[in-house]
Enzyme design. Structure first.
Site, short mmCIF file in Angstrom:
data_model
loop_
_atom_site.label_atom_id
_atom_site.label_comp_id
_atom_site.label_asym_id
_atom_site.label_seq_id
_atom_site.Cartn_x
_atom_site.Cartn_y
_atom_site.Cartn_z
N GLU A 39 12.09 6.61 -12.71
CA GLU A 39 12.14 5.17 -13.14
C GLU A 39 11.98 4.47 -11.78
OE1 GLU A 39 12.33 1.36 -12.96
OE2 GLU A 39 14.27 1.83 -13.70
N CYS B 225 13.33 -4.28 -10.73
CA CYS B 225 11.95 -3.34 -11.03
C CYS B 225 11.32 -4.31 -12.08
CB CYS B 225 12.21 -1.99 -11.40
SG CYS B 225 13.04 -1.09 -10.09
#
Length: 478
Positions: A228, A262
Site C-alpha cells: 500500500e 496517502c
C-alpha cells in the site's frame, strides 16, 4: 545509527534507541517462529477474547496513547484520539467476524465433499510508516493475529515509542509471547530479515521506493507481499453537487493528518460551471485553517513530520511555480520552531510537468478546471497512482460513469475517502497491490487450501474423470 524520537513541533529529542544487531533480530524471529507452532492451534474463541481485551485497553488508555502519537509525529491531538479509537474498532470487528471469514467454504462438485479451508502462513513481516503510527499497524495486526499468523514489525524510525507501545499492548491483552514483536532495524537490515526462511510474507505501507525494493526482493524469494504505497487522490466536483458540503469536505480531506495521508484528497477537479465559486470559497477555507501546537484541541494542522519533509514540500511548490503554476494562498514554510508549512492552494499546474505527477505530502492542494465529466475523468486518471477517489454529483448517470471509469481502488460518492475495517482497502497502478481490511485483507496471508473427499469406492472415478477432461482440453493432468 541511533533510532531517534524527535518532537516535530519543537525539534527536541525525546528518546533514542540502538538498532538490533542481525543476530539479535534472528533471535526474535526464532521466538516468533516457535510461537506460531502453538499459536496457530489456539481456538479462535480464545484469540477473540484477547482481541477484545486489546480493544478495551486502547479505549481505557486513550489519553496516554494519543499523546504519544502527537509527541512523536505531530498529528493534532484530536486526530490522534480518533486514530486510537479506530484501532479499537478494528480489534472488535475482527474479534466478532473472524470466525465467519475463516469458516470453510463448501463447494459442490461430483465428489462426496469439497471445500476450501483457510490456514495461517506463519511469521509475517510488517514494514509500516509514521503517518498513522498505530492505525497502519493495527489494520494489519488485528486480522493477522485473529487468523493465527504471528508478526514482526519494522516501524518507521521516527516513531519507536509507538512501536514499543503497540508490542506492550498486545502482550498485556494476553496474546502469547512472540506473537507480535517490534524490531528496531536500520533500513539496510530489512533485506536480511526478509531473506530469513522463517519469514513467510511481507506487508508494506509506505513510499513507492520502499515498495519497489521490498516487493522486488519478495518476488525473487517467492514470498507473498502486499503493498500500500502513495496516492494522489482526485476530488471531483460536478455542477449538481451540494457545493457547501463539497467545499467543507474538500478542506478537511486535504488537511487530514496535516495533509500527510496517502488517501488525502490532493487534486481538486472542478467543473467549469462552478469552478470560480469553488476556488474562491476553497481558498478562503484553507486560509482559515488553524495551524499550531498539535497538543491544543482547536488546532487543525500541526507540523510536518520532519524538517526534510518541509524541505521536500517547499521544493515541490517552487517547482510548480517555475513551470507556470500560480499560488492562490500559502506556499511558504512557517518561521520559528517546528516543521510547519502554510496551508497552500496552487492552480494552473501544467499536465506535462514533473510536479503534476508527484505526490504532495503536506497541506498543499492542486486545483484543476474541467470542461465536462469526460475531461474530469481524464484528469483524474492521468496519474501514476490509483488509491482512492472522491466524486461529488447528485446525477445518477454521472455517478455510474464515475464508479465504472475511475482507475483506483475505491470510489467514494459525496463523501471523503476513508478506510473502514468492513471494506477492502488498497490501490492499483503505482499505489500498490493486494488489499487490507475486510475479509479480503484477512485472507491475503492465508493459505486457501483445497480439500476434496471422494466417496467410498471412487478410485476409478477420481482417476478417470480428470484424465478425460485433460484429453479433451489437450492439457496435462496436474
Amino acid at each position: 545509527m541511533a533510532i531517534e524520537s524527535i518532537n516535530p513541533a519543537t525539534g527536541k529529542l525525546l528518546r533514542q534507541f540502538e538498532p538490533l544487531t542481525d543476530e539479535a533480530a534472528r533471535q526474535k524471529i526464532a521466538v516468533a517462529a516457535e510461537a506460531f507452532r502453538t499459536y496457530a492451534l489456539i481456538p479462535i474463541e480464545h484469540r477473540a477474547l484477547w482481541m477484545r481485551k486489546l480493544a478495551s485497553i486502547l479505549d481505557n488508555e486513550l489519553d496516554d496513547l494519543s499523546t504519544l502519537i502527537t509527541l512523536e509525529m505531530g498529528k493534532p491531538i484530536e486526530a490522534s484520539r480518533y486514530e486510537i479509537l479506530k484501532c479499537a474498532d478494528a480489534c472488535r470487528y475482527y474479534a466478532e467476524h473472524a470466525a465467519r471469514i475463516l469458516a470453510p467454504e463448501s463447494i459442490p462438485t461430483e465428489h462426496n465433499h469439497s471445500y476450501v479451508r483457510w490456514d495461517p502462513l506463519g511469521v509475517v513481516l510488517a514494514v509500516m510508516p509514521w503517518n498513522f503510527p498505530f492505525w497502519q499497524v493495527f489494520r494489519f495486526l488485528a486480522p493477522a493475529l485473529m487468523a493465527g499468523n504471528v508478526a514482526v514489525l519494522k516501524h518507521a524510525p521516527n516513531v519507536p515509542q509507538c512501536a514499543l507501545a503497540i508490542e506492550a499492548l498486545v502482550r498485556r491483552a494476553g496474546f502469547p509471547r512472540g506473537t507480535f514483536q517490534s524490531l528496531f532495524l536500520d533500513v539496510q537490515q530489512v533485506e536480511t530479515i526478509l531473506g530469513d526462511d522463517r519469514i513467510v510474507a511481507v506487508t508494506v505501507t509506505g513510499s513507492e521506493a520502499a515498495g519497489r525494493a521490498i516487493g522486488a526482493q519478495a518476488g525473487w524469494l517467492i514470498k507473498k507481499s502486499v503493498l500500500e504505497l502513495g496516492g494522489s487522490d482526485p476530488f471531483i466536483v460536478m455542477p449538481s453537487a451540494d457545493l457547501d458540503l463539497a467545499i467543507e469536505t474538500a478542506i478537511r480531506a486535504r488537511c487530514v493528518n496535516s495533509g500527510q495521508s496517502c488517501i488525502a484528497a490532493k487534486r481538486f477537479i472542478v467543473a467549469d460551471e462552478i469552478y470560480d465559486a469553488f476556488e474562491s470559497r476553497f481558498v478562503a477555507g484553507m486560509e482559515a485553517i488553524r495551524v499550531g501546537d498539535p497538543m491544543k484541541p482547536e488546532v487543525q494542522v500541526g507540523p510536518l513530520v520532519t524538517a526534510h519533509a518541509v524541505d521536500l514540500l517547499e521544493e515541490q511548490v517552487k517547482a510548480a511555480t517555475r513551470v507556470g503554476a500560480r499560488i492562490l494562498t500559502g506556499g511558504e514554510r512557517m518561521l520559528g520552531a517546528g516543521n510547519y508549512f502554510e496551508p497552500t492552494v496552487i492552480t494552473g499546474i501544467p499536465r506535462n510537468s514533473a510536479v503534476y505527477r508527484e505526490e504532495l505530502f503536506g497541506p498543499v492542494a492542486m486545483l484543476f478546471r474541467a470542461q465536462d465529466l469526460n475531461e474530469a475523468i481524464e484528469i483524474a486518471n492521468d496519474t501514476p497512482f490509483g488509491l482512492g477517489a472522491s466524486a461529488w454529483t447528485r446525477d445518477p448517470a454521472e455517478q455510474q460513469r464515475l464508479v465504472a471509469e475511475l482507475q483506483c481502488g475505491g470510489v467514494f460518492l459525496n463523501t471523503m475517502v476513508a478506510s473502514d475495517p468492513r471494506l477492502p482497502f488498497g490501490g492499483i497502478k503505482r499505489s500498490g497491490y493486494g488489499r487490507e481490511l475486510s475479509a479480503a485483507g484477512m485472507r491475503e496471508f492465508l493459505n486457501a487450501k483445497t480439500v476434496v473427499i471422494a466417496s467410498a469406492g471412487s478410485t476409478h472415478e477420481a482417476v478417470s474423470k480428470p484424465y478425460l477432461v485433460a484429453t479433451a482440453d489437450t492439457l496435462q493432468t496436474r
